[in-house]
Structures are given as structure tokens and as C-alpha cells.
Design a protein around this motif. Structure first.
Motif, PDB file in Angstrom:
ATOM      1  N   ALA A  43       0.832  -1.210   0.000  1.00 32.86           N
ATOM      2  CA  ALA A  43       0.000   0.000   0.000  1.00 32.86           C
ATOM      3  C   ALA A  43       0.861   1.252   0.000  1.00 32.86           C
ATOM      4  N   VAL A  44       1.968   1.227   0.749  1.00 36.61           N
ATOM      5  CA  VAL A  44       2.872   2.383   0.768  1.00 36.61           C
ATOM      6  C   VAL A  44       3.494   2.604  -0.612  1.00 36.61           C
ATOM      7  N   LEU A  62       0.425   9.029   9.296  1.00 38.68           N
ATOM      8  CA  LEU A  62       0.537   7.765  10.033  1.00 38.68           C
ATOM      9  C   LEU A  62       1.112   7.924  11.439  1.00 38.68           C
ATOM     10  N   LEU A  63       1.818   9.016  11.709  1.00 40.29           N
ATOM     11  CA  LEU A  63       2.402   9.198  13.040  1.00 40.29           C
ATOM     12  C   LEU A  63       1.363   9.215  14.164  1.00 40.29           C
ATOM     13  N   PRO A  64       0.166   9.819  13.973  1.00 41.88           N
ATOM     14  CA  PRO A  64      -0.830   9.759  15.066  1.00 41.88           C
ATOM     15  C   PRO A  64      -1.261   8.343  15.431  1.00 41.88           C
ATOM     16  N   ALA A 111      -2.294  -1.405   8.271  1.00 40.36           N
ATOM     17  CA  ALA A 111      -2.622  -1.626   6.865  1.00 40.36           C
ATOM     18  C   ALA A 111      -4.023  -1.118   6.551  1.00 40.36           C
ATOM     19  N   PHE A 112      -4.970  -1.321   7.456  1.00 40.92           N
ATOM     20  CA  PHE A 112      -6.323  -0.793   7.250  1.00 40.92           C
ATOM     21  C   PHE A 112      -6.297   0.726   7.100  1.00 40.92           C
ATOM     22  N   VAL A 113      -5.535   1.375   7.981  1.00 37.62           N
ATOM     23  CA  VAL A 113      -5.441   2.836   7.922  1.00 37.62           C
ATOM     24  C   VAL A 113      -4.806   3.286   6.607  1.00 37.62           C
ATOM     25  N   THR A 114      -3.757   2.583   6.171  1.00 38.13           N
ATOM     26  CA  THR A 114      -3.042   2.981   4.956  1.00 38.13           C
ATOM     27  C   THR A 114      -3.891   2.780   3.712  1.00 38.13           C
ATOM     28  N   TYR A 115      -4.593   1.654   3.616  1.00 43.23           N
ATOM     29  CA  TYR A 115      -5.455   1.431   2.451  1.00 43.23           C
ATOM     30  C   TYR A 115      -6.653   2.386   2.454  1.00 43.23           C
ATOM     31  N   GLY A 116      -7.159   2.714   3.637  1.00 44.10           N
ATOM     32  CA  GLY A 116      -8.214   3.716   3.699  1.00 44.10           C
ATOM     33  C   GLY A 116      -7.722   5.085   3.283  1.00 44.10           C
ATOM     34  N   SER A 121      -7.419   9.865  -0.037  1.00 40.50           N
ATOM     35  CA  SER A 121      -6.515  10.917  -0.511  1.00 40.50           C
ATOM     36  C   SER A 121      -6.480  11.026  -2.034  1.00 40.50           C
ATOM     37  N   THR A 122      -7.077  10.079  -2.742  1.00 44.93           N
ATOM     38  CA  THR A 122      -7.054  10.106  -4.210  1.00 44.93           C
ATOM     39  C   THR A 122      -8.455  10.070  -4.816  1.00 44.93           C
ATOM     40  N   THR A 123      -9.478  10.390  -4.022  1.00 41.12           N
ATOM     41  CA  THR A 123     -10.852  10.284  -4.494  1.00 41.12           C
ATOM     42  C   THR A 123     -11.599  11.578  -4.249  1.00 41.12           C
ATOM     43  N   ASP A 124     -12.239  12.081  -5.282  1.00 41.32           N
ATOM     44  CA  ASP A 124     -13.091  13.254  -5.150  1.00 41.32           C
ATOM     45  C   ASP A 124     -14.437  12.832  -4.558  1.00 41.32           C
ATOM     46  N   LEU A 125     -14.925  13.596  -3.586  1.00 41.44           N
ATOM     47  CA  LEU A 125     -16.141  13.217  -2.874  1.00 41.44           C
ATOM     48  C   LEU A 125     -17.361  13.188  -3.797  1.00 41.44           C
ATOM     49  N   THR A 126     -17.511  14.197  -4.623  1.00 42.56           N
ATOM     50  CA  THR A 126     -18.667  14.243  -5.527  1.00 42.56           C
ATOM     51  C   THR A 126     -18.632  13.097  -6.526  1.00 42.56           C
ATOM     52  N   LEU A 127     -17.460  12.819  -7.073  1.00 44.19           N
ATOM     53  CA  LEU A 127     -17.327  11.710  -8.022  1.00 44.19           C
ATOM     54  C   LEU A 127     -17.597  10.370  -7.335  1.00 44.19           C
ATOM     55  N   PHE A 128     -17.219  10.250  -6.071  1.00 41.23           N
ATOM     56  CA  PHE A 128     -17.483   9.032  -5.318  1.00 41.23           C
ATOM     57  C   PHE A 128     -18.983   8.817  -5.132  1.00 41.23           C
TER      58      PHE A 128
END
Length: 245
Positions: A43-44, A62-64, A111-116, A121-128
Motif C-alpha cells: 500500500a505504501v 501515520l504518526l498519530p 494496513a487498514f489505515v493505509t489502504y483507507g 486521498s485520491t478520491t473526489d467526494l462528488t465523483l465518489f
């Protein structure tokens, strides 16, 4: 959720969501920490080369979760059960089996956090939302309501900051957290009701009835590159599971 200029931003959101959810379901069936680490590393790499991520951006996001990672690992490792003891003191009993289990759970969470994050981070809300209507057959009533709800979040944040600033200017100090919560939540709740009524009236005035038989400004479609990404991701993940585990 805001898209960038990367390759992942051009993919169909519904197909991309299905790809990442499939990997997450596979992660829940894995008990090997090495395999879990490699799937997280995948995923990284995808985010770095296909998602437009920078190392600083990834570390900032990811630091938090690093504290949760350490806490989950310690709870699973120090209070687990096993035969091969590594360290024992008082009620702490760290075994090789408990360390493997703790690493697996902690890396799975990471891994769940990274895939989410890779999706948001690469998806437009309206298009989604449009993709949910066309590809997932979601009702337009629920879809546009969900879209309006997401749009309200930054408005509520700005209004809450304005209320806090106004209270500071007037010299108001509230030590009781419960009373402060009620003092802020009630005005925000009433303003949210007023705004939702205005939006509903405006949509009805423009002919919105919630039926599927209507025109759309954006109509997302599933293209060949979406299927290639889905199949490639699943093949690589299954290959890691089969050959490493």
C-alpha cells in the motif's frame, strides 16, 4: 476526501473501493506478521508511485496512529499465551507466539489505515457519490443526502471556531466540559436543522424528486484500467499470501 493529480485519482471510485475492501478482507484472514507487513508495504508503494504521496505526507498521516500501534502490540504480546517464553516479569509474560500475534494485529490495523488513506486521498467526494449511484445503484435520495452531510462538516468546524472566538472576546470561560459541550452543540444543532431545511427547499424548487430517471452532470464509468488495477492488486496480494506464508 479530495482528489489529486495521480493515476489513482483517475480510477473509478467504486471499483477502487472494492479493490481496497477486498484486500482488507484478505488481511483479516492472515495470521502471519511477515505477510501482513508486506501487504502494508504494498500500500505504501502504491501510494508513493501511483497515488502521488510524499514521504512527509505519509509520516504526517501515520504518526498519530503510532501510539495505537505500540499499545496494541504491547497488550497482545505482554498478556498473551504461548510455549516459547522470551521474557517474563511479574504479570508480564512475553512469548514468541504472543509477539507474532501482537505484530499481526498491529500491522493489520496499520494496513487498514493505509489502504483507507490510499482511497480517501485520491478520491473526489462528488465523483465518489456519483459512482455509488451509477455503479452501486444507491438511491439518489440517500446519495445526495450523504453528499450534503459531508459538505456540512467543514461548515460546522468554521462555525464552532467562530463561536469559540466570540466567547473569548467576551471574556467567557467555561471550566465544566459538559456545560461547554451543551453551550456549543445546541446552536450548531439548530443551525444544522435550518440549513438542511433550506437545502431541501432549494432542491425541491429545482425539480429534485429522488428518482433514478434523471440527468447527471457527471456519469462515472468502469474502464479497462479500473479492472486492471483491481485484478493486479488482488493477484499481487494473493501471490504474497501463497508464496510467503
Amino acid at each position: 476526501m479530495k482528489a489529486n493529480d495521480s493515476f489513482l485519482a483517475t480510477l473509478n471510485p467504486a471499483c477502487k473501493l472494492l479493490s481496497h475492501l477486498s484486500v482488507m478482507f484478505l488481511l483479516m484472514a492472515i495470521s502471519n506478521p511477515k505477510v501482513t507487513f508486506l501487504i502494508w508495504l504494498l500500500a505504501v508503494l502504491i501510494g508513493t508511485f501511483l497515488g502521488g504521496w510524499r514521504i512527509t505526507y505519509l509520516l504526517k498521516r501515520l504518526l498519530p496512529y503510532l501510539g495505537f500501534f505500540i499499545l496494541v502490540f504491547w497488550m497482545m504480546a505482554a498478556f498473551g499465551e504461548g510455549e516459547e517464553t522470551i521474557w517474563k516479569w511479574a504479570w508480564f509474560h512475553i512469548t514468541l507466539e504472543s509477539m507474532d500475534h501482537g505484530l499481526t494485529i498491529a500491522l493489520r490495523m496499520l494496513a487498514f489505515v493505509t489502504y483507507g488513506l490510499l482511497f480517501t486521498s485520491t478520491t473526489d467526494l462528488t465523483l465518489f457519490i456519483m459512482s455509488l449511484i451509477h455503479q452501486c445503484k444507491l438511491s439518489p435520495k440517500w446519495a445526495y443526502g450523504l453528499l450534503a452531510g459531508f459538505r456540512f462538516i467543514p461548515l460546522f468546524q468554521s462555525e464552532l471556531n467562530q463561536m469559540k472566538t466570540a466567547h473569548k472576546v467576551r471574556g467567557y470561560k467555561q471550566k465544566n466540559s459538559w456545560k461547554a459541550f451543551m453551550r456549543y452543540s445546541l446552536p450548531l444543532f439548530t443551525q444544522g436543522i435550518r440549513k438542511s431545511e433550506r437545502i431541501a427547499i432549494a432542491m425541491e424548487a429545482r425539480g429534485f424528486t429522488g428518482t433514478r430517471d434523471r440527468t447527471y452532470y457527471q456519469t462515472p464509468k468502469i474502464l479497462s484500467k479500473d479492472l486492471v488495477y483491481l485484478l493486479s492488486l488482488l493477484i499481487v496480494v494473493l501471490g504474497i499470501i501463497i508464496f510467503i506464508e
